[in-house]
Design a protein around this motif. Structure first.
Motif, PDB file in Angstrom:
ATOM      1  N   LEU A  80       0.827  -1.212   0.000  1.00 44.88           N
ATOM      2  CA  LEU A  80       0.000   0.000   0.000  1.00 44.88           C
ATOM      3  C   LEU A  80       0.863   1.264   0.000  1.00 44.88           C
ATOM      4  O   LEU A  80       0.516   2.259  -0.649  1.00 44.88           O
ATOM      5  N   LEU A  81       1.982   1.233   0.718  1.00 47.98           N
ATOM      6  CA  LEU A  81       2.884   2.382   0.696  1.00 47.98           C
ATOM      7  C   LEU A  81       3.495   2.576  -0.690  1.00 47.98           C
ATOM      8  O   LEU A  81       3.667   3.712  -1.156  1.00 47.98           O
ATOM      9  N   GLU A  82       3.828   1.484  -1.351  1.00 42.71           N
ATOM     10  CA  GLU A  82       4.333   1.590  -2.714  1.00 42.71           C
ATOM     11  C   GLU A  82       3.257   2.098  -3.662  1.00 42.71           C
ATOM     12  O   GLU A  82       3.556   2.816  -4.631  1.00 42.71           O
ATOM     13  N   LEU A  83       2.004   1.750  -3.387  1.00 43.85           N
ATOM     14  CA  LEU A  83       0.913   2.277  -4.205  1.00 43.85           C
ATOM     15  C   LEU A  83       0.769   3.793  -4.016  1.00 43.85           C
ATOM     16  O   LEU A  83       0.520   4.536  -4.982  1.00 43.85           O
ATOM     17  N   LEU A  84       0.951   4.267  -2.786  1.00 42.07           N
ATOM     18  CA  LEU A  84       0.955   5.716  -2.554  1.00 42.07           C
ATOM     19  C   LEU A  84       2.133   6.382  -3.252  1.00 42.07           C
ATOM     20  O   LEU A  84       2.005   7.488  -3.804  1.00 42.07           O
ATOM     21  N   GLN A  85       3.273   5.731  -3.235  1.00 44.31           N
ATOM     22  CA  GLN A  85       4.439   6.276  -3.932  1.00 44.31           C
ATOM     23  C   GLN A  85       4.192   6.353  -5.435  1.00 44.31           C
ATOM     24  O   GLN A  85       4.623   7.304  -6.094  1.00 44.31           O
ATOM     25  N   THR A  86       3.481   5.361  -5.975  1.00 42.88           N
ATOM     26  CA  THR A  86       3.146   5.392  -7.400  1.00 42.88           C
ATOM     27  C   THR A  86       2.224   6.551  -7.726  1.00 42.88           C
ATOM     28  O   THR A  86       2.312   7.153  -8.803  1.00 42.88           O
ATOM     29  N   HIS A  87       1.319   6.881  -6.798  1.00 38.60           N
ATOM     30  CA  HIS A  87       0.476   8.063  -6.997  1.00 38.60           C
ATOM     31  C   HIS A  87       1.319   9.323  -7.132  1.00 38.60           C
ATOM     32  O   HIS A  87       0.987  10.220  -7.927  1.00 38.60           O
ATOM     33  N   MET A  88       2.392   9.426  -6.362  1.00 35.61           N
ATOM     34  CA  MET A  88       3.220  10.623  -6.393  1.00 35.61           C
ATOM     35  C   MET A  88       4.115  10.688  -7.631  1.00 35.61           C
ATOM     36  O   MET A  88       4.451  11.774  -8.108  1.00 35.61           O
ATOM     37  N   GLU A  89       4.491   9.555  -8.166  1.00 43.90           N
ATOM     38  CA  GLU A  89       5.488   9.531  -9.229  1.00 43.90           C
ATOM     39  C   GLU A  89       4.887   9.629 -10.624  1.00 43.90           C
ATOM     40  O   GLU A  89       5.592   9.988 -11.572  1.00 43.90           O
ATOM     41  N   ASN A  90       3.617   9.292 -10.797  1.00 43.64           N
ATOM     42  CA  ASN A  90       3.003   9.276 -12.117  1.00 43.64           C
ATOM     43  C   ASN A  90       2.146  10.516 -12.326  1.00 43.64           C
ATOM     44  O   ASN A  90       1.625  11.100 -11.375  1.00 43.64           O
ATOM     45  N   THR A  91       2.019  10.883 -13.586  1.00 43.28           N
ATOM     46  CA  THR A  91       1.251  12.059 -13.942  1.00 43.28           C
ATOM     47  C   THR A  91      -0.243  11.762 -13.896  1.00 43.28           C
ATOM     48  O   THR A  91      -0.670  10.602 -13.901  1.00 43.28           O
ATOM     49  N   THR A  92      -1.030  12.822 -13.846  1.00 37.81           N
ATOM     50  CA  THR A  92      -2.479  12.714 -13.821  1.00 37.81           C
ATOM     51  C   THR A  92      -3.064  13.355 -15.080  1.00 37.81           C
ATOM     52  O   THR A  92      -2.411  14.147 -15.749  1.00 37.81           O
ATOM     53  N   ALA A  93      -4.290  12.992 -15.372  1.00 37.81           N
ATOM     54  CA  ALA A  93      -4.946  13.543 -16.558  1.00 37.81           C
ATOM     55  C   ALA A  93      -5.199  15.032 -16.400  1.00 37.81           C
ATOM     56  O   ALA A  93      -5.019  15.806 -17.342  1.00 37.81           O
ATOM     57  N   ASN A  94      -5.605  15.454 -15.216  1.00 36.84           N
ATOM     58  CA  ASN A  94      -5.872  16.857 -14.926  1.00 36.84           C
ATOM     59  C   ASN A  94      -5.153  17.227 -13.633  1.00 36.84           C
ATOM     60  O   ASN A  94      -4.533  16.375 -12.978  1.00 36.84           O
ATOM     61  N   SER A  95      -5.247  18.479 -13.242  1.00 35.17           N
ATOM     62  CA  SER A  95      -4.656  18.920 -11.984  1.00 35.17           C
ATOM     63  C   SER A  95      -5.403  18.273 -10.819  1.00 35.17           C
ATOM     64  O   SER A  95      -6.633  18.173 -10.824  1.00 35.17           O
ATOM     65  N   ALA A  96      -4.643  17.837  -9.826  1.00 37.24           N
ATOM     66  CA  ALA A  96      -5.222  17.137  -8.683  1.00 37.24           C
ATOM     67  C   ALA A  96      -4.749  17.786  -7.395  1.00 37.24           C
ATOM     68  O   ALA A  96      -3.673  18.393  -7.334  1.00 37.24           O
ATOM     69  N   THR A  97      -5.551  17.646  -6.353  1.00 43.26           N
ATOM     70  CA  THR A  97      -5.228  18.174  -5.027  1.00 43.26           C
ATOM     71  C   THR A  97      -4.576  17.071  -4.201  1.00 43.26           C
ATOM     72  O   THR A  97      -5.157  15.986  -4.030  1.00 43.26           O
ATOM     73  N   ILE A  98      -3.397  17.342  -3.689  1.00 45.89           N
ATOM     74  CA  ILE A  98      -2.643  16.351  -2.916  1.00 45.89           C
ATOM     75  C   ILE A  98      -2.885  16.605  -1.439  1.00 45.89           C
ATOM     76  O   ILE A  98      -2.658  17.719  -0.952  1.00 45.89           O
TER      77      ILE A  98
END
Length: 759
Positions: free
Chosen positions: A320-338
């Motif tokens: 799950l921590l690696e999944l959160l890291q993947t959220h941070m490392e990959n781009t998104t389709a639109n602007s997102a709120t972190i």
């Protein structure tokens, strides 16, 4: 008579076609790589347009024969023929460009058929790679996307998902399919939308396999990481511009699932953590403190499967921590709120539970209702969990940079606390070095002396990990008086090996950052000596350069200590960076002073004015000083009166105008600017000692004779108010020259030496 080929590569392409046709099918895989490499030399011929080929019939015939040969191989019944055809088709499309790509619709249909045939996994993997390459080449051309990609992509996705579930799918084929889906999904989200549920279930099964052993198929780490990337990219399939909301929901679900798993994995200890983001326990503590193994019987918020046991739970937390890291490392389709606060709250909880040092329960409080075996198992998996936490923080800082300055102090405190407990783990040390170096690049100059002293165990451990085993005794000296011994700060339970390159690289990278980003005045002296010694023994150029550019400072701040520049110059004599430090070739910066020749001429001229001229005339220097002391200095344009000539009296306004200093004064040495003691003594005795009538009866101008070293005498007329003016201007000597003594016994040089001795 046939016309000769005009385009370059025609002869080579003709020979390649003949070679493919004449070689037995069983031998084609052996020459496929060589033929593919030679096709690039024929790219001008393959990419030529139709009008140019009509002008030269032989070129068109050669290209047509080659394409026909590839189409024949694609329909071959043997495995070797189809495998060779896939390789040659990919090479021909890349060499031919748009001209070959526009006519590759038939080849695409044949490649899609290969995915459904019971061919070897290598053939299917090459077919997937070739199809993805074709789809990517069509992205810049809307008509090709409409003609080739859009009709073929649904069948491609369905075939890939079917092959993943098939037992004949190999590990390399699975990795190839996952990477293909990650490449195509962001560009074609509407096509993937119909397969989203099926794809999500497959990805969840792959990701949760590490915590659920005994499945039908084994998945390695590269499969899990790629599946995590595809799972994060599925937010692009959200309809009606809802990709940002979908991404945010996935992030919150992942954080919630991690907290839920930690509630069960950390049940053997009593946590001191209190949520600052309003996260409540998923299960009451009374229900967790029961007999049996820690487990989760159902799927979590992300959709991952059940798990049982502390080791499986720890693997789920890492996933799950690696999944959160993947959220941070990959781009998104639109602007997102972190939601940085939500993630920081989770990392604080995970770093608050640490391994007790030397078996003592000083970092955590055990839960006596849980067995000791489960608690020991938790202590065994905690370093791996903390490594995943540090990698997550590293990705967040890499993404946001200086925007996280407000949380850096708390991160340093948590990192220091965890390092004291788990510095024996090599992976933890490597991750801690990387994270600390990243923080110091943004926040190093603002650290105080106490905060730098708290980071001393990191730098001592770095020296321990970088130095060879024979030289590790150099870090055993104490850091400072009130601190612990450096050997106690060094790792105790492990000796790093040379094979652990990640640990060595991280430790080597941290040392120059520490020297360049931390204030040298606040650095402990003995710790700085250990780092410099390590840099010399390891011959690390970056650390030596950082030490030279940031030299150590004495405790009193009086100056810098010895530099490592001789070692740097000796170890790297031919390096351009070292050359720039030793002999910087900077443009000359003019400070306003004149050149050396003009300064020498000025000095010689001033020295010449000091010499006594024995020509029967009084020295102008002495007269100027006398007039200055008497407040009646003549201007530069006014001639000096001859002997016996009286100077007319002037009013105070005229005298003040003439006594005013010039606006621009010539540059003189400091020696010329000193007040002359001879002039001061002369001003004191002038009214009484000078020859002439009684001062009480002197009401008019009278001539006064002053005896100098010259043979002649000079007569100067003094006004009645000369004595008071001399006393008022006693401390204001504006002369640019040094007075020679009023004696004929000693020379000017001896008087100057006496003056210096008196001072």
């Amino acid at each position: 008579m046939a016309q000769k080929p005009s385009l370059p590569g025609a002869a080579i392409l003709k020979q390649l076609t003949i070679r493919i046709a004449s070689t037995p099918v069983e031998q084609l895989p052996r020459i496929a790589a060589q033929v593919s490499g030679s096709l690039w030399t024929c790219r001008d011929l393959l990419s030529s347009t139709a009008p140019s080929t009509k002008q030269n019939s032989d070129d068109g015939v050669i290209v047509h024969r080659f394409k026909t040969q590839l189409s024949t191989l694609l329909q071959d019944r043997t495995i070797e023929g189809r495998w060779s055809a896939v390789v040659l088709v990919k090479a021909a499309i890349e060499a031919g460009g748009l001209e070959v790509l526009g006519k590759a619709n038939g080849w695409v249909k044949s490649l899609l058929g290969f995915l459904k045939k019971p061919d070897p996994p290598t053939t299917r993997s090459l077919s997937v790679i070739t199809l993805v390459r074709i789809f990517m080449l069509t992205w810049d051309h809307a008509n090709l996307v409409r003609e080739i990609t859009t009709p073929a992509l649904p069948a491609f996705i369905s075939s890939c998902l079917s092959n993943i579930e098939n037992k004949r799918c190999s590990a390399s084929e699975l990795q190839t399919i996952l990477e293909a889906l990650a490449t195509l999904l962001p560009r074609h989200p509407t096509v993937f939308r119909t397969h989203e549920n099926h794809l999500r279930s497959l990805l969840n099964r792959i990701i949760s396999s590490t915590a659920t052993p005994g499945g039908a198929q084994h998945y390695v780490d590269c499969h899990v990481k790629t599946a995590q990337k595809v799972l994060v990219l599925l937010h692009n399939c959200a309809p009606k511009q809802g990709a940002s909301e979908k991404w945010d929901d996935t992030l919150k679900s992942t954080v919630t699932a991690t907290h839920t798993t930690c509630d069960r994995v950390f049940r053997s200890v009593i946590e001191d953590w209190r949520s600052a983001a309003g996260v409540s326990p998923s299960v009451p503590a009374q229900q967790l403190a029961v007999a049996g193994d820690a487990e989760m019987e159902s799927s979590d918020a992300v959709g991952l499967g059940a798990w049982k046991g502390v080791y499986s739970g720890a693997e789920r937390v890492v996933t799950l921590l690696e999944l959160l890291q993947t959220h941070m490392e990959n781009t998104t389709a639109n602007s997102a709120t972190i939601r940085i606060g939500l993630i920081a709250d989770l990392t604080t909880r995970l770093l608050s539970v640490t391994v007790p040092a030397s078996g003592r329960q000083e970092f955590v409080k055990p839960n006596n209702q849980i067995s000791r075996d489960e608690r020991e198992a938790l202590y065994n998996v905690l370093p791996r969990i903390h490594v995943a936490v540090l990698q997550l923080l590293h990705s967040i800082i890499h993404r946001f940079g200086a925007a996280l300055l407000s949380i850096f102090p708390s991160l340093i405190e948590q990192l220091t606390w965890g390092f004291k407990a788990e510095r024996g783990d090599e992976q933890f040390r490597a991750s801690a070095y990387s994270l600390l170096g990243q923080i110091l690049n943004f926040n190093g100059h603002s650290l105080a002396k106490d905060e730098i002293a708290d980071l001393a165990p990191f730098f001592v451990a770095c020296c321990f990990d970088v130095l060879p085993e024979d030289n590790r005794a150099t870090v055993s000296a104490p850091i400072s008086g009130g601190q612990q011994q450096a050997n106690a700060s060094a790792p105790q339970n492990s000796k790093p090996t040379i094979a652990n390159a990640a640990l060595h690289d991280a430790a080597t990278a941290l040392l120059p950052i520490a020297l360049s980003q931390l204030d040298p005045r606040l650095f402990p002296r003995k710790l700085r000596a250990s780092i410099d010694r390590t840099a010399i023994l390891t011959k690390h150029k970056q650390t030596l350069v950082a030490s030279v550019l940031n030299p150590p400072v004495n405790p009193a701040g009086t100056g810098a200590q010895a530099s490592l520049l001789p070692f740097l110059a000796r170890l790297f004599p031919g390096d351009a960076e070292v050359e720039a430090i030793i002999r910087p070739r900077m443009p000359v910066t003019w400070t306003g002073r004149r050149s050396g020749i003009e300064e020498d001429d000025e000095v010689e001229e001033e020295e010449g004015q000091e010499d006594v001229e024995m020509d029967g005339q009084a020295e102008p220097d002495l007269l100027g000083v006398l007039d200055e002391q008497l407040g009646n200095a003549p201007s530069e344009q006014e001639a000096v009166p001859a002997e016996g000539e009286a100077v007319p009296v002037e009013d105070s306004t005229t005298s003040s105008k003439r006594a005013a200093p010039p606006t621009t004064e010539p540059e003189v040495s400091a020696k010329r600017l000193r007040a002359s003691p001879v002039a001061e003594s002369l001003a004191e005795v002038l009214p009484q000692d000078l020859p002439g009538p009684d001062p009480a009866t002197a009401q008019a101008l009278v001539p006064t004779t002053v005896v100098t070293r010259a043979k002649s005498q000079q007569t100067v007329t003094l006004p009645p108010q000369a004595a008071p003016a001399a006393q008022d201007d006693e401390d204001d000597d504006g002369s640019d020259f040094e007075m020679p003594p009023l004696t004929m016994d000693s020379s000017g040089d001896e008087a100057e030496e006496d003056d210096e001795d008196g001072e």
